[in-house]
Design a protein around this motif. Structure first.
Motif, PDB file in Angstrom:
ATOM      1  N   ALA A 143     -17.502  -1.218  37.381  1.00  7.13           N
ATOM      2  CA  ALA A 143     -16.189  -1.601  36.873  1.00  7.13           C
ATOM      3  C   ALA A 143     -15.176  -1.368  37.980  1.00  7.13           C
ATOM      4  O   ALA A 143     -15.119  -0.295  38.554  1.00  7.13           O
ATOM      5  CB  ALA A 143     -15.831  -0.796  35.635  1.00  7.13           C
ATOM      6  N   VAL A 144     -14.404  -2.391  38.274  1.00  4.60           N
ATOM      7  CA  VAL A 144     -13.394  -2.279  39.332  1.00  4.60           C
ATOM      8  C   VAL A 144     -12.062  -1.790  38.776  1.00  4.60           C
ATOM      9  O   VAL A 144     -11.211  -1.331  39.500  1.00  4.60           O
ATOM     10  CB  VAL A 144     -13.218  -3.614  40.078  1.00  4.60           C
ATOM     11  N   GLY A 145     -11.911  -1.871  37.465  1.00  2.00           N
ATOM     12  CA  GLY A 145     -10.667  -1.473  36.821  1.00  2.00           C
ATOM     13  C   GLY A 145     -10.690  -1.916  35.378  1.00  2.00           C
ATOM     14  O   GLY A 145     -11.762  -2.052  34.787  1.00  2.00           O
ATOM     15  N   TYR A 146      -9.511  -2.174  34.814  1.00  2.00           N
ATOM     16  CA  TYR A 146      -9.461  -2.613  33.427  1.00  2.00           C
ATOM     17  C   TYR A 146      -8.435  -3.707  33.245  1.00  2.00           C
ATOM     18  O   TYR A 146      -7.485  -3.846  34.020  1.00  2.00           O
ATOM     19  CB  TYR A 146      -9.203  -1.445  32.476  1.00  2.00           C
ATOM     20  N   GLY A 147      -8.671  -4.503  32.210  1.00  2.00           N
ATOM     21  CA  GLY A 147      -7.844  -5.666  31.968  1.00  2.00           C
ATOM     22  C   GLY A 147      -6.447  -5.326  31.489  1.00  2.00           C
ATOM     23  O   GLY A 147      -6.241  -4.350  30.775  1.00  2.00           O
ATOM     24  N   LEU A 148      -5.505  -6.151  31.896  1.00  2.00           N
ATOM     25  CA  LEU A 148      -4.139  -6.044  31.405  1.00  2.00           C
ATOM     26  C   LEU A 148      -3.856  -7.136  30.378  1.00  2.00           C
ATOM     27  O   LEU A 148      -2.754  -7.235  29.877  1.00  2.00           O
ATOM     28  CB  LEU A 148      -3.139  -6.132  32.569  1.00  2.00           C
ATOM     29  N   ALA A 149      -4.872  -7.963  30.094  1.00  2.00           N
ATOM     30  CA  ALA A 149      -4.802  -8.998  29.057  1.00  2.00           C
ATOM     31  C   ALA A 149      -3.678  -9.990  29.264  1.00  2.00           C
ATOM     32  O   ALA A 149      -3.066 -10.437  28.328  1.00  2.00           O
ATOM     33  CB  ALA A 149      -4.712  -8.379  27.673  1.00  2.00           C
ATOM     34  N   ALA A 150      -3.415 -10.314  30.487  1.00  2.00           N
ATOM     35  CA  ALA A 150      -2.404 -11.319  30.773  1.00  2.00           C
ATOM     36  C   ALA A 150      -3.001 -12.342  31.717  1.00  2.00           C
ATOM     37  O   ALA A 150      -3.363 -12.029  32.837  1.00  2.00           O
ATOM     38  CB  ALA A 150      -1.175 -10.680  31.398  1.00  2.00           C
ATOM     39  N   LYS A 151      -3.126 -13.554  31.243  1.00  2.00           N
ATOM     40  CA  LYS A 151      -3.690 -14.620  32.058  1.00  2.00           C
ATOM     41  C   LYS A 151      -2.615 -15.165  32.990  1.00  2.00           C
ATOM     42  O   LYS A 151      -1.457 -15.304  32.616  1.00  2.00           O
ATOM     43  CB  LYS A 151      -4.223 -15.732  31.160  1.00  2.00           C
ATOM     44  N   ASN A 152      -3.027 -15.463  34.219  1.00  2.00           N
ATOM     45  CA  ASN A 152      -2.120 -16.062  35.183  1.00  2.00           C
ATOM     46  C   ASN A 152      -1.781 -17.474  34.725  1.00  2.00           C
ATOM     47  O   ASN A 152      -2.663 -18.276  34.459  1.00  2.00           O
ATOM     48  CB  ASN A 152      -2.778 -16.100  36.556  1.00  2.00           C
ATOM     49  N   THR A 153      -0.525 -17.788  34.640  1.00  2.00           N
ATOM     50  CA  THR A 153      -0.115 -19.124  34.193  1.00  2.00           C
ATOM     51  C   THR A 153       0.654 -19.880  35.264  1.00  2.00           C
ATOM     52  O   THR A 153       1.210 -20.924  34.993  1.00  2.00           O
ATOM     53  CB  THR A 153       0.772 -19.014  32.936  1.00  2.00           C
ATOM     54  N   THR A 154       0.674 -19.362  36.486  1.00  2.00           N
ATOM     55  CA  THR A 154       1.488 -19.992  37.525  1.00  2.00           C
ATOM     56  C   THR A 154       0.763 -21.103  38.269  1.00  2.00           C
ATOM     57  O   THR A 154       1.367 -21.823  39.021  1.00  2.00           O
ATOM     58  CB  THR A 154       1.978 -18.953  38.544  1.00  2.00           C
ATOM     59  N   ASN A 155      -0.534 -21.216  38.095  1.00  2.00           N
ATOM     60  CA  ASN A 155      -1.249 -22.325  38.737  1.00  2.00           C
ATOM     61  C   ASN A 155      -2.451 -22.709  37.891  1.00  2.00           C
ATOM     62  O   ASN A 155      -2.691 -22.141  36.832  1.00  2.00           O
ATOM     63  CB  ASN A 155      -1.661 -21.973  40.175  1.00  2.00           C
ATOM     64  N   SER A 156      -3.233 -23.637  38.328  1.00  2.00           N
ATOM     65  CA  SER A 156      -4.332 -24.156  37.519  1.00  2.00           C
ATOM     66  C   SER A 156      -5.598 -23.305  37.597  1.00  2.00           C
ATOM     67  O   SER A 156      -6.537 -23.543  36.860  1.00  2.00           O
ATOM     68  CB  SER A 156      -4.654 -25.593  37.947  1.00  2.00           C
ATOM     69  N   GLN A 157      -5.645 -22.322  38.487  1.00  2.00           N
ATOM     70  CA  GLN A 157      -6.837 -21.496  38.594  1.00  2.00           C
ATOM     71  C   GLN A 157      -6.952 -20.559  37.398  1.00  2.00           C
ATOM     72  O   GLN A 157      -5.950 -20.126  36.837  1.00  2.00           O
ATOM     73  CB  GLN A 157      -6.813 -20.674  39.874  1.00  2.00           C
ATOM     74  N   ASP A 158      -8.185 -20.237  37.032  1.00  2.00           N
ATOM     75  CA  ASP A 158      -8.434 -19.331  35.930  1.00  2.00           C
ATOM     76  C   ASP A 158      -8.489 -17.915  36.483  1.00  2.00           C
ATOM     77  O   ASP A 158      -9.508 -17.490  37.030  1.00  2.00           O
ATOM     78  CB  ASP A 158      -9.747 -19.712  35.230  1.00  2.00           C
ATOM     79  N   MET A 159      -7.381 -17.191  36.383  1.00  2.00           N
ATOM     80  CA  MET A 159      -7.296 -15.828  36.898  1.00  2.00           C
ATOM     81  C   MET A 159      -6.619 -14.950  35.855  1.00  2.00           C
ATOM     82  O   MET A 159      -5.792 -15.408  35.083  1.00  2.00           O
ATOM     83  CB  MET A 159      -6.525 -15.786  38.217  1.00  2.00           C
ATOM     84  N   TRP A 160      -6.993 -13.661  35.889  1.00  2.00           N
ATOM     85  CA  TRP A 160      -6.429 -12.696  34.958  1.00  2.00           C
ATOM     86  C   TRP A 160      -5.876 -11.509  35.730  1.00  2.00           C
ATOM     87  O   TRP A 160      -6.345 -11.180  36.822  1.00  2.00           O
ATOM     88  CB  TRP A 160      -7.506 -12.213  33.993  1.00  2.00           C
ATOM     89  N   TRP A 161      -4.909 -10.830  35.145  1.00  2.00           N
ATOM     90  CA  TRP A 161      -4.349  -9.616  35.722  1.00  2.00           C
ATOM     91  C   TRP A 161      -5.210  -8.431  35.322  1.00  2.00           C
ATOM     92  O   TRP A 161      -5.572  -8.278  34.163  1.00  2.00           O
ATOM     93  CB  TRP A 161      -2.915  -9.395  35.254  1.00  2.00           C
ATOM     94  N   VAL A 162      -5.532  -7.608  36.283  1.00  2.00           N
ATOM     95  CA  VAL A 162      -6.275  -6.377  36.019  1.00  2.00           C
ATOM     96  C   VAL A 162      -5.581  -5.224  36.736  1.00  2.00           C
ATOM     97  O   VAL A 162      -4.831  -5.431  37.688  1.00  2.00           O
ATOM     98  CB  VAL A 162      -7.746  -6.456  36.489  1.00  2.00           C
ATOM     99  N   TRP A 163      -5.820  -4.016  36.231  1.00  2.00           N
ATOM    100  CA  TRP A 163      -5.369  -2.815  36.925  1.00  2.00           C
ATOM    101  C   TRP A 163      -6.553  -2.313  37.718  1.00  2.00           C
ATOM    102  O   TRP A 163      -7.543  -1.866  37.160  1.00  2.00           O
ATOM    103  CB  TRP A 163      -4.882  -1.753  35.952  1.00  2.00           C
TER     104      TRP A 163
END
Length: 169
Positions: A143-163
């Protein structure tokens, strides 16, 4: 002459006892002030793209020299050596910035289940450098960290914010 010698010795003592201070958590009004970075070398055969989950490459490191300095991507979906998320594209054999603590975007494989708040985040078994929610910890399948449950919406890539915090899992 004696006066100059005292000044010279005093200057050496001041410089000799000076320490380097590394600032962390500087309040710059954004999440960037919470991030900590380290420089690692890409030992992978190809470029590791930005926002990729990376692991320490313990197979190429030499104890007392390069062990803990080289990074690669996990192709298996499991690794206890997760260290962070790349902040830039890092070409093979070159060095680059890796976020080792704090909030950062990570590439997400769209076929995996969404990263939820507080969920452990580890390497995806569908694509190298990608992340997914995992039940693992840093001592099992990683585990590299934990999810912040916020999906990146600034571009078309599928990315999520993590701590990012590989030591606190």
């Amino acid at each position: 002459m004696k006066k100059y010698f005292v000044v010279f010795v005093s200057a050496l003592m001041v410089l000799g006892f000076s320490s380097i201070v590394r600032a962390s958590g500087i309040d710059d009004g954004s999440y960037r002030g919470l991030q900590d970075f380290a420089i690692f070398q890409n030992s992978n055969a190809s470029t590791i793209t930005s926002n990729s989950l990376v692991v320490l490459d313990v197979s190429t490191g030499v104890a007392g020299s390069t062990l803990g300095y080289n990074i690669t991507v996990s192709a298996t979906g499991t690794s206890a050596y997760q260290i962070g998320i790349t902040d830039e594209d890092i070409k093979s054999g070159e060095r680059g910035r890796v976020c080792i603590r704090g909030p950062h975007l990570v590439k997400f494989w769209s076929g995996d289940s969404a990263i939820t708040a507080g969920a452990n985040v580890g390497p995806s078994d569908h694509g190298v450098g990608y992340a997914e929610a995992t039940t693992g910890t840093s001592t099992t399948n990683g585990a590299v960290g934990y999810g912040l449950a916020a999906k990146n919406t600034t571009n078309s890539q599928d990315m999520w914010w993590v701590w990012v915090d590989p030591t606190n899992q």
